[in-house]
Each structure stands twice: as structure tokens, then as C-alpha cells.
Motif scaffolding. Structure first.
Motif, PDB file in Angstrom:
ATOM      1  N   THR A   1       0.799  -1.315  -0.164  1.00  0.00           N
ATOM      2  CA  THR A   1       0.078   0.190  -0.116  1.00  0.00           C
ATOM      3  C   THR A   1       1.048   1.297   0.011  1.00  0.00           C
TER       4      THR A   1
ATOM      5  N   PRO B   1      -0.047  10.454  -5.343  1.00  0.00           N
ATOM      6  CA  PRO B   1      -0.248   9.340  -5.845  1.00  0.00           C
ATOM      7  C   PRO B   1      -0.753   9.081  -7.622  1.00  0.00           C
TER       8      PRO B   1
ATOM      9  N   VAL C   1      -0.429   5.393  -9.113  1.00  0.00           N
ATOM     10  CA  VAL C   1      -1.317   4.747  -9.779  1.00  0.00           C
ATOM     11  C   VAL C   1      -1.434   4.479 -11.193  1.00  0.00           C
TER      12      VAL C   1
ATOM     13  N   ALA D   1      -1.027   0.975 -12.825  1.00  0.00           N
ATOM     14  CA  ALA D   1      -2.200   0.260 -13.636  1.00  0.00           C
ATOM     15  C   ALA D   1      -1.630  -0.168 -15.068  1.00  0.00           C
TER      16      ALA D   1
ATOM     17  N   GLY E   1     -10.968  11.551  -7.037  1.00  0.00           N
ATOM     18  CA  GLY E   1     -11.084  10.114  -7.233  1.00  0.00           C
ATOM     19  C   GLY E   1      -9.901   9.586  -6.383  1.00  0.00           C
ATOM     20  N   LEU E   2      -8.642  10.259  -6.640  1.00  0.00           N
ATOM     21  CA  LEU E   2      -7.385   9.911  -5.806  1.00  0.00           C
ATOM     22  C   LEU E   2      -7.725   9.882  -4.339  1.00  0.00           C
TER      23      LEU E   2
ATOM     24  N   ALA F   1     -10.566   9.440  -2.919  1.00  0.00           N
ATOM     25  CA  ALA F   1     -11.349   8.399  -2.521  1.00  0.00           C
ATOM     26  C   ALA F   1     -10.412   7.175  -2.613  1.00  0.00           C
ATOM     27  N   TYR F   2      -9.432   6.976  -3.386  1.00  0.00           N
ATOM     28  CA  TYR F   2      -8.483   5.750  -3.773  1.00  0.00           C
ATOM     29  C   TYR F   2      -7.734   5.643  -2.361  1.00  0.00           C
ATOM     30  N   LEU F   3      -7.158   6.753  -1.726  1.00  0.00           N
ATOM     31  CA  LEU F   3      -6.362   6.797  -0.465  1.00  0.00           C
ATOM     32  C   LEU F   3      -7.254   6.370   0.615  1.00  0.00           C
TER      33      LEU F   3
ATOM     34  N   ALA G   1     -10.046   4.556   0.659  1.00  0.00           N
ATOM     35  CA  ALA G   1     -10.374   3.139   0.503  1.00  0.00           C
ATOM     36  C   ALA G   1      -9.061   2.283   0.936  1.00  0.00           C
ATOM     37  N   ASN G   2      -7.826   2.886   0.746  1.00  0.00           N
ATOM     38  CA  ASN G   2      -6.877   2.126   1.243  1.00  0.00           C
ATOM     39  C   ASN G   2      -6.285   2.407   2.428  1.00  0.00           C
TER      40      ASN G   2
ATOM     41  N   SER H   1      -4.962   5.268   3.647  1.00  0.00           N
ATOM     42  CA  SER H   1      -3.714   5.769   3.473  1.00  0.00           C
ATOM     43  C   SER H   1      -3.766   7.327   3.385  1.00  0.00           C
TER      44      SER H   1
END
Length: 476
Positions: free
Chosen positions: A75, A86, A90, A94, A234-235, A237-239, A241-242, A244
Motif C-alpha cells: 500500500t 499518488p 497509480v 495500472a 478520485g485519488l 477516494a482511492y487513498l 479506500a486504502n 492511507s
């Protein structure tokens, strides 16, 4: 000649074009359309000699090693430290998840990014100058001055790509009120800010000048702002969700604000070479040409929105070189100034005497000759150096240029160790764990006085004492 005749052959308003008019216009339009694929093809061909070349073991490995760790389940910001936002990690992770983790995969992505930068820089220059040949030659010249050492994965290239997409869309949005242009521009510069925050934020402000008029185009302005927020949201939200987000704040914002800038400053244009020395003077040249354009009619310049927008992006590129304005960061930032350069040249030179135009063109060509020769010299070494096998694919260590001594021998020695042995690479060679596909036991891959915290040194020492089987140290 076709272009001149086509301009004169345009029928008056309300009068349908004759067959002769269409025959005259067709070659010029077709020629303009062919410049874009030509620029993309030439850029790809010029980058291909460096698809496997390794010049040193530093910056490129930051993104590649980090993305490799993410693909293997680590992570970002929690399991390992990074000071970059990030976005670049990312995107690279990907890409690896689709194409596989290898140097060839990474360099394919790098070449695609550089081709994208060249194409969107051409489109932005053509939009600003209405001169496809001038725009194409400017971009090809930039490729010859920038590629070789820097034909690699870099967060700077990602940022430049998105910034140039934003510049092109913003210039198109000045002429067309369609909402797709502020949306494209907003999403692109918002993405740039999530990779290199300083230059990305400057690109956000530059593109805003195209959509700032709330009275006449309130919907476009709102669309632009929403587009800017899309990728950051969006990023984030990604952090979240992880789990972090807090670690990312500490690494990217708090640490960078207190430790990064203080060790970065060098004089403007430092470490330049014969290949890229014209780029060091590009920003001053663009500023002088802008002043000349404004001096012709300063009242008109105050209402000239394309000029203002191009100047805003040029200024964003110049300021974005800091806090480390060496030749490398100038290379990354100069595409932002090229639309301004193309616009100014296209407006100034038509009024010159033909002899002066010929002298100017000759001078530009002569100044680029050393860059072309140096580029060919680098490409020759990159193509002729011996192929070295690694777990990430065959590479070419360009020994006569930058690569540290003993890397080939070290690669062989690492591959001879048991597969489960762990390593600590010190102080700054993140390409080595990527190429050897070996575990780097520390959370940190850059160690530098004034940058690395004492607590980070201590944490790395504990990781080494507890889990490392081997230490790999460069003493250069």
C-alpha cells in the motif's frame, strides 16, 4: 505556395466556393492534417533507440519500484514512503497490471507519453499560430534536444502531458463554446496537479484564464472547476479506500514542505549540455518575443485572449522549473512555452523582409545543429552497448556516458544469490531492486543528508538489522 493561394482563394461571405477554390484549398488542408501523424511518428522513431538504455539508477526507479510494490500488494504511503502524490504511481501500477512488470513495458509507456506530449504540444502550437509546419518543426526540434538521457518513466513527463492537453483544450475553448473544452482542460490540469503539485497547480491557474469570464460563460467556468476537481477527488477516494490518507498527508504535504525544497535549489540552467543548451534560453526568448508583440499594439494585446493564455502557460512552465531549475527540469517544462513561441513567431515574421526571415530561419537551424549531433552520438552509444540480461528483461547499460561503474558485475552477483535473499540498496538507486526483482527491506529508497529524517535513518537501520541478507552500497 498552396497556403498563400488558398488564403486568397477563399470566397466572400455568402458566395459558394467554386470547384477551382476547392481544388486549391484541398492540398493545404490535407498537408496540415498530415503534420500530426508525422510528428507522432518521428517522435516515436527518435525515442526507440533508448527503449532499453539505462543511464543511471536513480529517479526513474522511484516510480517503477513504487508501482512494482503496489502491483505485488503493498500500500502506497503505508507500506513504503514516497514524497510524490499518488497520480504517477497509480498510472504506472495500472499499466503494469495490464502489460506486466518489465523494463520494456515501462519504456513503452514512457515513449507513448512522450509521443503524446509531442502531439498535444503540436496541436496547441497550431491552435495558437495557425501554422502547422512551424508548429511541427518546433516540436521535432524539442524532441531532438530533450530525448536520450530522459527517455524514461518520469512523474515530470506525466505532468507535462496533462498540462499540454489542458493548454490545447483551453486554446480550443477560446473559439468554441462547447462544454467539452473546459471539461477536458479541467480534467487534464487537475490530473497534472496530482502528479507534480507545483507545476500542475500553475497549469490549473493558466488554463483558468480561458474560462474566467463568469458573465459571458458561467456554465463553461463551472464546468472547468468541476473538471479540475474530478481527478483529485478520485485519488482522495482511492487513498481513503486504502486507509492511507493520513500517511499520504504526512509524506506528500508535511514532509515535502519542510524537507524537499531546501536541498533542491541550483542556479537556473545548471548541468546543461550541448544537446539542450538552446532550451535554457527558450523562456527568455519567449518573453522578449511577447514584449515585441505587445509593443506593436499594447491596447490590442490587453484584449488578445490567445496571447494572454499562451503567456500564462509559458509563465507556468518557467515558475514550474523551480525549486530546482536545472537543465533537466527545464526540459520537462519547456513544452508549456512552445505555444507562446509559435504564436509570437507567426505574428512577427510575416512583416519582416524576406531576407530577414531567411536569416532568422538559418540562424535557428544552425543553433540546432550541435543538439542534433549530440543526440545522434547518444543514440549511437545506446544502440551499440552490450545487452545485459536481467529478471525485468534485457537492458543496455550505457557505460561511457552516465552509468556508475560496476553495475553489470553487481547485477550478475545479485542474480547468483538465492531467490529469497533480501537486500538493502543504499543510498539512492531504486532502479536496482526493480531490475533485479529483489526485495528492498526498507520503506525508503532515497537517503540524503538534509532530506532524510533521523527517524527514517533509524527505521531503515532496524529493517536492515532484522531482515536484510545483503547490503548493496554505491560509494560514488
Amino acid at each position: 505556395m498552396n497556403i498563400v493561394r488558398a488564403i486568397r482563394a477563399v470566397p466572400s461571405p455568402g458566395q459558394p466556393p467554386s470547384l477551382e477554390d476547392l481544388e486549391i484549398l484541398a492540398p493545404a488542408r490535407m498537408g496540415n492534417r498530415l503534420w500530426l501523424p508525422f510528428v507522432g511518428l518521428v517522435t516515436a522513431m527518435l525515442c526507440m533507440p533508448f527503449a532499453r538504455a539505462i543511464f543511471w539508477l536513480g529517479d526513474e526507479g522511484v516510480l517503477l519500484h513504487g508501482a512494482d510494490r503496489m502491483v505485488r500488494g503493498s500500500t502506497l504511503y503505508v507500506d513504503f514512503f514516497e514524497f510524490l502524490p499518488p497520480g504517477g504511481f497509480v498510472l504506472t501500477a495500472a499499466w503494469f497490471s495490464v502489460t506486466g512488470v518489465s523494463l520494456l513495458s515501462a519504456r513503452t509507456l514512457a515513449i507513448l507519453i512522450i509521443v503524446g506530449i509531442a502531439c498535444f504540444t503540436f496541436l496547441a502550437c497550431r491552435q495558437a499560430s495557425r501554422n502547422a509546419p512551424l508548429s511541427g518543426l518546433l516540436v521535432i526540434g524539442w524532441i531532438m534536444m530533450s530525448q536520450g538521457f530522459w527517455t524514461e518513466i518520469s512523474h515530470h513527463w506525466f505532468t507535462t502531458l496533462f498540462a499540454m492537453v489542458g493548454a490545447w483544450a483551453a486554446l480550443a475553448g477560446l473559439e468554441q463554446r462547447a462544454l467539452r473544452w473546459p471539461l477536458i482542460a479541467g480534467v487534464a490540469v487537475g490530473a497534472a496537479a496530482m502528479i507534480v503539485p507545483t507545476r500542475g497547480a500553475l497549469a490549473v491557474l493558466a488554463a483558468l484564464t480561458a474560462f474566467l469570464n463568469l458573465r459571458q460563460n458561467r456554465t463553461g467556468s463551472i464546468t472547468y472547476v468541476l473538471g479540475v476537481a474530478l481527478v483529485p477527488a478520485g485519488l482522495v477516494a482511492y487513498l481513503v479506500a486504502n486507509h492511507s490518507l493520513a500517511a499520504a498527508f504526512d509524506d506528500v504535504i508535511r514532509f515535502t514542505a519542510t524537507r524537499y525544497a531546501a536541498i533542491q535549489y541550483v542556479p537556473f540552467g545548471s548541468f546543461g549540455s550541448v544537446q539542450n543548451f538552446p532550451l535554457i534560453y527558450l523562456f527568455p526568448l519567449a518573453a522578449v518575443l511577447t514584449l515585441l508583440v505587445c509593443a506593436r499594439d499594447w491596447r490590442a494585446a490587453l484584449r488578445d485572449r490567445p496571447l494572454q493564455l499562451c503567456a500564462a502557460f509559458g509563465l507556468a512552465g518557467f515558475i514550474g522549473c523551480y525549486p530546482r531549475p536545472d537543465s533537466s527540469h527545464i526540459i520537462f517544462a519547456t513544452p508549456l512555452a512552445y505555444p507562446l513561441l509559435a504564436l509570437c513567431v507567426s505574428r512577427l515574421t510575416p512583416r519582416w523582409h524576406p531576407a530577414f526571415r531567411s536569416m532568422f530561419a538559418t540562424l535557428v537551424i544552425v543553433l540546432h545543429i550541435p543538439s542534433v549531433l549530440f543526440f545522434l552520438w547518444i543514440a549511437q552509444h545506446a544502440l551499440r552497448d552490450e545487452v545485459v540480461p536481467t529478471p525485468r528483461g534485457d537492458v543496455k547499460l550505457v557505460k561511457k556516458l552516465v552509468i556508475q561503474a560496476g553495475v553489470r558485475e553487481m547485477l550478475a552477483r545479485i542474480q547468483a544469490t538465492p531467490p529469497r535473499d533480501t537486500f538493502f540498496f543504499y543510498p539512492h538507486m531504486p532502479m536496482l531492486p526493480f531490475l533485479t526483482e529483489r526485495e528492498h527491506v526498507a520503506k525508503y529508497d532515497i537517503f540524503q543528508p538534509g532530506y532524510t529524517l533521523p527517524s527514517q535513518y533509524r527505521d531503515a537501520c532496524l529493517s536492515v538489522m532484522l531482515t536484510a541478507d545483503w547490503l548493496i552500497i554505491t560509494r560514488t
